[in-house]
Write a protein that holds these residues in place. Structure first.
Motif, PDB file in Angstrom:
ATOM      1  N   ALA A  49       0.828  -1.212   0.000  1.00 47.46           N
ATOM      2  CA  ALA A  49       0.000   0.000   0.000  1.00 47.46           C
ATOM      3  C   ALA A  49       0.864   1.264   0.000  1.00 47.46           C
ATOM      4  CB  ALA A  49      -0.935  -0.010   1.214  1.00 47.46           C
ATOM      5  N   PHE A  50       1.942   1.245   0.776  1.00 44.04           N
ATOM      6  CA  PHE A  50       2.830   2.413   0.859  1.00 44.04           C
ATOM      7  C   PHE A  50       3.497   2.690  -0.490  1.00 44.04           C
ATOM      8  CE2 PHE A  50       6.626   4.788   2.254  1.00 44.04           C
ATOM      9  CZ  PHE A  50       6.011   5.745   3.048  1.00 44.04           C
ATOM     10  N   VAL A  51       3.972   1.639  -1.151  1.00 43.61           N
ATOM     11  CA  VAL A  51       4.602   1.804  -2.470  1.00 43.61           C
ATOM     12  C   VAL A  51       3.578   2.328  -3.467  1.00 43.61           C
ATOM     13  CG1 VAL A  51       5.610   0.537  -4.428  1.00 43.61           C
ATOM     14  CG2 VAL A  51       6.474   0.162  -2.113  1.00 43.61           C
ATOM     15  N   ALA A  52       2.363   1.797  -3.423  1.00 44.87           N
ATOM     16  CA  ALA A  52       1.315   2.261  -4.340  1.00 44.87           C
ATOM     17  C   ALA A  52       0.955   3.716  -4.063  1.00 44.87           C
ATOM     18  CB  ALA A  52       0.076   1.371  -4.211  1.00 44.87           C
ATOM     19  N   PHE A  53       0.766   4.048  -2.803  1.00 41.81           N
ATOM     20  CA  PHE A  53       0.366   5.408  -2.417  1.00 41.81           C
ATOM     21  C   PHE A  53       1.428   6.440  -2.797  1.00 41.81           C
ATOM     22  CE2 PHE A  53       0.296   8.855   0.756  1.00 41.81           C
ATOM     23  CZ  PHE A  53      -0.975   9.371   0.502  1.00 41.81           C
ATOM     24  N   THR A  54       2.681   6.099  -2.604  1.00 43.59           N
ATOM     25  CA  THR A  54       3.770   7.043  -2.895  1.00 43.59           C
ATOM     26  C   THR A  54       4.276   6.924  -4.329  1.00 43.59           C
ATOM     27  OG1 THR A  54       5.449   5.494  -2.084  1.00 43.59           O
ATOM     28  CG2 THR A  54       4.539   7.083  -0.483  1.00 43.59           C
ATOM     29  N   GLN A  55       3.663   6.031  -5.088  1.00 41.58           N
ATOM     30  CA  GLN A  55       4.056   5.800  -6.481  1.00 41.58           C
ATOM     31  C   GLN A  55       5.559   5.524  -6.582  1.00 41.58           C
ATOM     32  OE1 GLN A  55       2.511   9.194  -8.643  1.00 41.58           O
ATOM     33  NE2 GLN A  55       0.407   8.508  -8.384  1.00 41.58           N
ATOM     34  N   SER A  56       6.022   4.609  -5.738  1.00 41.59           N
ATOM     35  CA  SER A  56       7.443   4.283  -5.642  1.00 41.59           C
ATOM     36  C   SER A  56       7.825   3.032  -6.420  1.00 41.59           C
ATOM     37  CB  SER A  56       7.835   4.081  -4.171  1.00 41.59           C
ATOM     38  OG  SER A  56       7.530   5.198  -3.397  1.00 41.59           O
ATOM     39  N   TRP A  57       6.903   2.477  -7.188  1.00 43.76           N
ATOM     40  CA  TRP A  57       7.172   1.233  -7.898  1.00 43.76           C
ATOM     41  C   TRP A  57       8.317   1.398  -8.881  1.00 43.76           C
ATOM     42  CZ3 TRP A  57       6.461  -3.695  -7.351  1.00 43.76           C
ATOM     43  CH2 TRP A  57       6.702  -4.538  -8.428  1.00 43.76           C
ATOM     44  N   GLN A  58       9.145   0.407  -8.965  1.00 42.22           N
ATOM     45  CA  GLN A  58      10.250   0.349  -9.920  1.00 42.22           C
ATOM     46  C   GLN A  58      10.245  -1.046 -10.522  1.00 42.22           C
ATOM     47  OE1 GLN A  58      14.026   1.424  -8.213  1.00 42.22           O
ATOM     48  NE2 GLN A  58      15.189   0.497  -9.862  1.00 42.22           N
ATOM     49  N   ALA A  59      10.366  -1.128 -11.821  1.00 39.41           N
ATOM     50  CA  ALA A  59      10.366  -2.438 -12.478  1.00 39.41           C
ATOM     51  C   ALA A  59      11.506  -3.288 -11.920  1.00 39.41           C
ATOM     52  CB  ALA A  59      10.516  -2.270 -13.984  1.00 39.41           C
ATOM     53  N   PRO A  60      11.204  -4.508 -11.498  1.00 44.99           N
ATOM     54  CA  PRO A  60      12.250  -5.373 -10.938  1.00 44.99           C
ATOM     55  C   PRO A  60      13.442  -5.560 -11.876  1.00 44.99           C
ATOM     56  CG  PRO A  60      10.097  -6.294 -10.495  1.00 44.99           C
ATOM     57  CD  PRO A  60       9.877  -5.126 -11.417  1.00 44.99           C
ATOM     58  N   SER A  61      13.192  -5.529 -13.166  1.00 49.63           N
ATOM     59  CA  SER A  61      14.282  -5.720 -14.137  1.00 49.63           C
ATOM     60  C   SER A  61      15.285  -4.567 -14.125  1.00 49.63           C
ATOM     61  CB  SER A  61      13.718  -5.908 -15.544  1.00 49.63           C
ATOM     62  OG  SER A  61      12.991  -4.752 -15.931  1.00 49.63           O
ATOM     63  N   THR A  62      14.912  -3.431 -13.536  1.00 51.09           N
ATOM     64  CA  THR A  62      15.834  -2.289 -13.488  1.00 51.09           C
ATOM     65  C   THR A  62      16.723  -2.310 -12.245  1.00 51.09           C
ATOM     66  OG1 THR A  62      14.271  -0.841 -12.327  1.00 51.09           O
ATOM     67  CG2 THR A  62      14.173  -0.860 -14.753  1.00 51.09           C
ATOM     68  N   ILE A  63      16.502  -3.295 -11.382  1.00 48.32           N
ATOM     69  CA  ILE A  63      17.287  -3.405 -10.149  1.00 48.32           C
ATOM     70  C   ILE A  63      18.488  -4.302 -10.438  1.00 48.32           C
ATOM     71  CG2 ILE A  63      17.258  -4.160  -7.742  1.00 48.32           C
ATOM     72  CD1 ILE A  63      14.209  -3.596  -7.786  1.00 48.32           C
ATOM     73  N   SER A  64      19.675  -3.841 -10.061  1.00 49.31           N
ATOM     74  CA  SER A  64      20.903  -4.588 -10.350  1.00 49.31           C
ATOM     75  C   SER A  64      20.957  -5.902  -9.572  1.00 49.31           C
ATOM     76  CB  SER A  64      22.134  -3.751 -10.001  1.00 49.31           C
ATOM     77  OG  SER A  64      22.280  -3.659  -8.586  1.00 49.31           O
ATOM     78  N   ALA A  65      21.728  -6.845 -10.083  1.00 44.84           N
ATOM     79  CA  ALA A  65      21.914  -8.132  -9.411  1.00 44.84           C
ATOM     80  C   ALA A  65      22.517  -7.932  -8.028  1.00 44.84           C
ATOM     81  CB  ALA A  65      22.798  -9.048 -10.250  1.00 44.84           C
ATOM     82  N   ARG A  66      23.429  -6.978  -7.903  1.00 43.68           N
ATOM     83  CA  ARG A  66      24.046  -6.696  -6.596  1.00 43.68           C
ATOM     84  C   ARG A  66      22.990  -6.217  -5.600  1.00 43.68           C
ATOM     85  NH1 ARG A  66      26.716  -2.452  -3.659  1.00 43.68           N
ATOM     86  NH2 ARG A  66      28.601  -3.234  -2.656  1.00 43.68           N
ATOM     87  N   SER A  67      22.133  -5.294  -6.044  1.00 39.40           N
ATOM     88  CA  SER A  67      21.065  -4.815  -5.159  1.00 39.40           C
ATOM     89  C   SER A  67      20.128  -5.942  -4.776  1.00 39.40           C
ATOM     90  CB  SER A  67      20.283  -3.682  -5.828  1.00 39.40           C
ATOM     91  OG  SER A  67      21.055  -2.507  -5.867  1.00 39.40           O
ATOM     92  N   TRP A  68      19.725  -6.772  -5.745  1.00 43.90           N
ATOM     93  CA  TRP A  68      18.869  -7.918  -5.456  1.00 43.90           C
ATOM     94  C   TRP A  68      19.513  -8.818  -4.402  1.00 43.90           C
ATOM     95  CZ3 TRP A  68      13.987  -8.798  -5.927  1.00 43.90           C
ATOM     96  CH2 TRP A  68      13.254  -8.236  -6.973  1.00 43.90           C
ATOM     97  N   THR A  69      20.792  -9.120  -4.583  1.00 44.74           N
ATOM     98  CA  THR A  69      21.487 -10.013  -3.654  1.00 44.74           C
ATOM     99  C   THR A  69      21.458  -9.464  -2.237  1.00 44.74           C
ATOM    100  OG1 THR A  69      22.938 -10.834  -5.398  1.00 44.74           O
ATOM    101  CG2 THR A  69      23.720 -11.097  -3.127  1.00 44.74           C
ATOM    102  N   PHE A  70      21.807  -8.184  -2.096  1.00 42.79           N
ATOM    103  CA  PHE A  70      21.870  -7.620  -0.751  1.00 42.79           C
ATOM    104  C   PHE A  70      20.495  -7.355  -0.154  1.00 42.79           C
ATOM    105  CE2 PHE A  70      26.291  -7.158  -1.941  1.00 42.79           C
ATOM    106  CZ  PHE A  70      26.904  -7.553  -0.763  1.00 42.79           C
TER     107      PHE A  70
END
Length: 143
Positions: A49-70
């Protein structure tokens, strides 16, 4: 979302304090592992709900492998922390469990120095020592 970081940090501390109180009451007649699962589901819904309300969504494909790992490691550490925290609350007093849990503040400072190369001044190290001393005083149960 334009608040400064100290305000966000103070809000975090206030909500963390409420978390301990609410969790202590909530875990009273519930298995601590189930209580942790319920809390996690609530957080998932609130986070969505917070991500939707603040329109903070980011496509998962744009997140680096390093960020995903951590982020995945952080999630695993969070889950482990919560399961341990609820087990401790089930068995101990909130006023003694929560301060020990907050040793994480001192551990973050130490880990940041060791693993992130951050520097702490003598005054910062004194603060870490005072946090540890405070935790010990709060966790100690006088007879």
């Amino acid at each position: 979302m334009s608040l400064s970081w100290p305000i966000w940090a103070l809000l975090s501390a206030a909500f963390a304090a409420l978390t301990a109180i609410f969790a202590k009451v909530g875990v009273d007649q519930v298995n601590s592992n189930l209580a942790t699962l319920i809390r996690t589901v609530v957080i998932l819904i609130a986070g969505t709900a917070f991500v939707a309300f603040t329109q903070s969504w980011q496509a998962p494909s744009t997140i680096s492998a390093r960020s995903w790992t951590f982020l995945l490691l952080s999630g695993l550490a969070t889950g482990a922390s919560w399961f341990c925290y609820f087990a401790a609350l089930k068995l101990g007093d909130a006023a003694r469990v929560a301060p020990i849990d907050k040793l994480s503040v001192a551990l973050v400072a130490i880990f940041a120095v060791l693993f992130l190369g951050e520097k702490l001044s003598l005054a910062n190290w004194a603060g870490v020592g005072l946090i540890v001393a405070g935790v010990l005083l709060l966790a100690w149960k006088a007879s």
